[in-house]
Scaffold this motif. Sequence first.
Motif, PDB file in Angstrom:
ATOM      1  N   SER A 164       0.823  -1.215   0.000  1.00 42.53           N
ATOM      2  CA  SER A 164       0.000   0.000   0.000  1.00 42.53           C
ATOM      3  C   SER A 164       0.850   1.255   0.000  1.00 42.53           C
ATOM      4  CB  SER A 164      -0.933  -0.006   1.220  1.00 42.53           C
ATOM      5  OG  SER A 164      -0.189  -0.093   2.421  1.00 42.53           O
ATOM      6  N   GLY A 165       2.030   1.206   0.630  1.00 41.35           N
ATOM      7  CA  GLY A 165       2.889   2.385   0.686  1.00 41.35           C
ATOM      8  C   GLY A 165       3.753   2.562  -0.542  1.00 41.35           C
ATOM      9  N   GLY A 166       3.654   1.645  -1.502  1.00 36.78           N
ATOM     10  CA  GLY A 166       4.483   1.728  -2.690  1.00 36.78           C
ATOM     11  C   GLY A 166       5.818   1.049  -2.480  1.00 36.78           C
ATOM     12  N   ASP A 167       6.495   0.761  -3.564  1.00 41.26           N
ATOM     13  CA  ASP A 167       7.791   0.095  -3.552  1.00 41.26           C
ATOM     14  C   ASP A 167       8.818   1.082  -4.074  1.00 41.26           C
ATOM     15  OD1 ASP A 167      10.052  -1.392  -4.047  1.00 41.26           O
ATOM     16  OD2 ASP A 167       8.956  -3.177  -4.681  1.00 41.26           O
ATOM     17  N   PRO A 168       9.637   1.671  -3.208  1.00 37.41           N
ATOM     18  CA  PRO A 168      10.582   2.691  -3.675  1.00 37.41           C
ATOM     19  C   PRO A 168      11.597   2.154  -4.672  1.00 37.41           C
ATOM     20  CG  PRO A 168      10.983   2.118  -1.367  1.00 37.41           C
ATOM     21  CD  PRO A 168       9.684   1.494  -1.738  1.00 37.41           C
ATOM     22  N   THR A 169      11.982   0.877  -4.521  1.00 40.08           N
ATOM     23  CA  THR A 169      12.940   0.307  -5.468  1.00 40.08           C
ATOM     24  C   THR A 169      12.343   0.217  -6.863  1.00 40.08           C
ATOM     25  OG1 THR A 169      13.928  -0.987  -3.678  1.00 40.08           O
ATOM     26  CG2 THR A 169      14.409  -1.678  -5.930  1.00 40.08           C
ATOM     27  N   GLN A 170      11.097  -0.263  -6.949  1.00 37.38           N
ATOM     28  CA  GLN A 170      10.452  -0.352  -8.248  1.00 37.38           C
ATOM     29  C   GLN A 170      10.159   1.029  -8.820  1.00 37.38           C
ATOM     30  OE1 GLN A 170       9.680  -3.392 -10.079  1.00 37.38           O
ATOM     31  NE2 GLN A 170       9.750  -1.682 -11.514  1.00 37.38           N
ATOM     32  N   ARG A 171       9.787   1.968  -7.955  1.00 35.02           N
ATOM     33  CA  ARG A 171       9.523   3.325  -8.432  1.00 35.02           C
ATOM     34  C   ARG A 171      10.792   3.933  -9.023  1.00 35.02           C
ATOM     35  NH1 ARG A 171       8.269   5.412  -3.957  1.00 35.02           N
ATOM     36  NH2 ARG A 171       6.047   4.867  -4.055  1.00 35.02           N
TER      37      ARG A 171
END
Length: 532
Positions: free
Chosen positions: A196-203
């Motif tokens: 839910s908080g997002g994936d910073p590595t993928q972003r």
Amino acid sequence: MNANHHESHGPSTTQQITLRGPAELADALPFMLGFHPSDSVVLVALHGERGRFGGRVRLGIPRSPREWADTAEHLAECLVEGCARRGDRPDAIVVFLCQDPARGETGRRVMERLRPFAQRLRTACGALDVPVLEALCISDGLYFSYCCPDARCCPPDGTPLALSGTSVMAASAAYAGIQVRGSLKDLEARLKPPLSGGDPTQRAALSGAASVLVPKILDAPAGQGRQEVRDTTIGLARRLIERFSGPSEVPSVRAGDGGVPIGRVVLGDGQARGGTAWADAADDARLTPDEAATLILGLQDRDTRDQAAEWMEGPEADGALRLWRALSRRCVAPYQEYAAAPLALAGWVAWSLGDEPSARVALGLALEADSEYLFARLLHQACSEGLDPESLRSCLRAERDTRTAAGSRPGGGGPDGVADQGGEVADDRADGPVDALADDPADGPVVGLADEPAGGPADAPADDRGRAPRPEEARQAARRTARQAGLRAAGAGRGPSGAARRGAARPGAVGPTRPRSAGVRRTGRRGTRSGG
């Protein structure tokens, strides 16, 4: 009432089941849709004296009561007019409102809260001279009737639903090979980012890929950069499909571990080994962030997407479906709009493999990501109307054979690419897969989920699970302007119903940009349309 289930991959005979009363109607709903609807309003058409089931529409229940009147009118028109266009105007309608209680809420409270919406639906159908025979609310394992005044039949505190698999409908469906694939939430969870908080590595990987690939697609001379991206994307996709075609290797869980990380997801002891969550997490572990980013960006090119759609049958189809699902789960904020391409591909392969309920869910999510995505719109229409996917498969095979005969096989085999002539971003070709489906529907992408081949309309794509589609002139004009520039911002705020509102590209805008068509327009039998 008779439930006539049409299964294009099932037996040639039609199974007839007689349903008696609200209890059996409530029990039949998941078998009509192929999944347990959650947070949904469903309208089902009835035909003839015996109430034969026909077309149906489903939409997320609007969060705001202010939207209920417009939504009710819109859904009633979609169902009645859609059936009428097919020469079988409904004689009556059954309404289902399905919603789980919020924290501290009871099923009866949900029923009372949704009662004004049920009344709006009954009024909207009556205004079209089609009565609502029954209106049911299904919540917290209970069903409630808005129409039956007999407390002995339909008590105000609700009636428990039949135990799963114990009803006549369940037995008949099992005999006919009809499956219920979990809940709508379960199906959607397989296609959305799990964190839910997002994936910073993928972003970060998506941002890096966008900075490299988008200029190649848009700025390289004479289409050279686009062809380079296409070759890279198709070659990488082939290698990954081979990787995904093997069995999911799920590590064991030791008692007391409390949760084992698999790929990008942490699964707890309470989740069943071998279930879809485990399989999807194992697939996520097969895909690196950089690989996912390269494919997601590359699939924004329509020709590349069409070539990728050729992995639709045979031993490669299952691996392709798993890959497209995994890519959809990697479209983290603010790159949600990029999910339209892998979601549409996942929907197409699921439909080609005979899993129509999963296909409709994937294509509906693709339209939530990008409501103007023509490939998803037409696939959704064709799938929901019960058409045979063989026409599109034949078209894609023919295109593959044409490229093979021309001797061009970039990417190491599989679906092959051919260079664009010139620097334009190619629109869906007049003889391409989009036209193998249909022209644009006269009334938009709200189409049918048919019990029988001549059934009526069904799942209605929406800007959000709680909002029926409505024209938004200013937003569409801004999006057209952005498309002419070849770019579109993929971000922005949320509207009153919770729908993500994508902003148009603007000077000084910060956020990901997505390669788009140069605004090529084509004319079909029902007017002029732009590609998507």
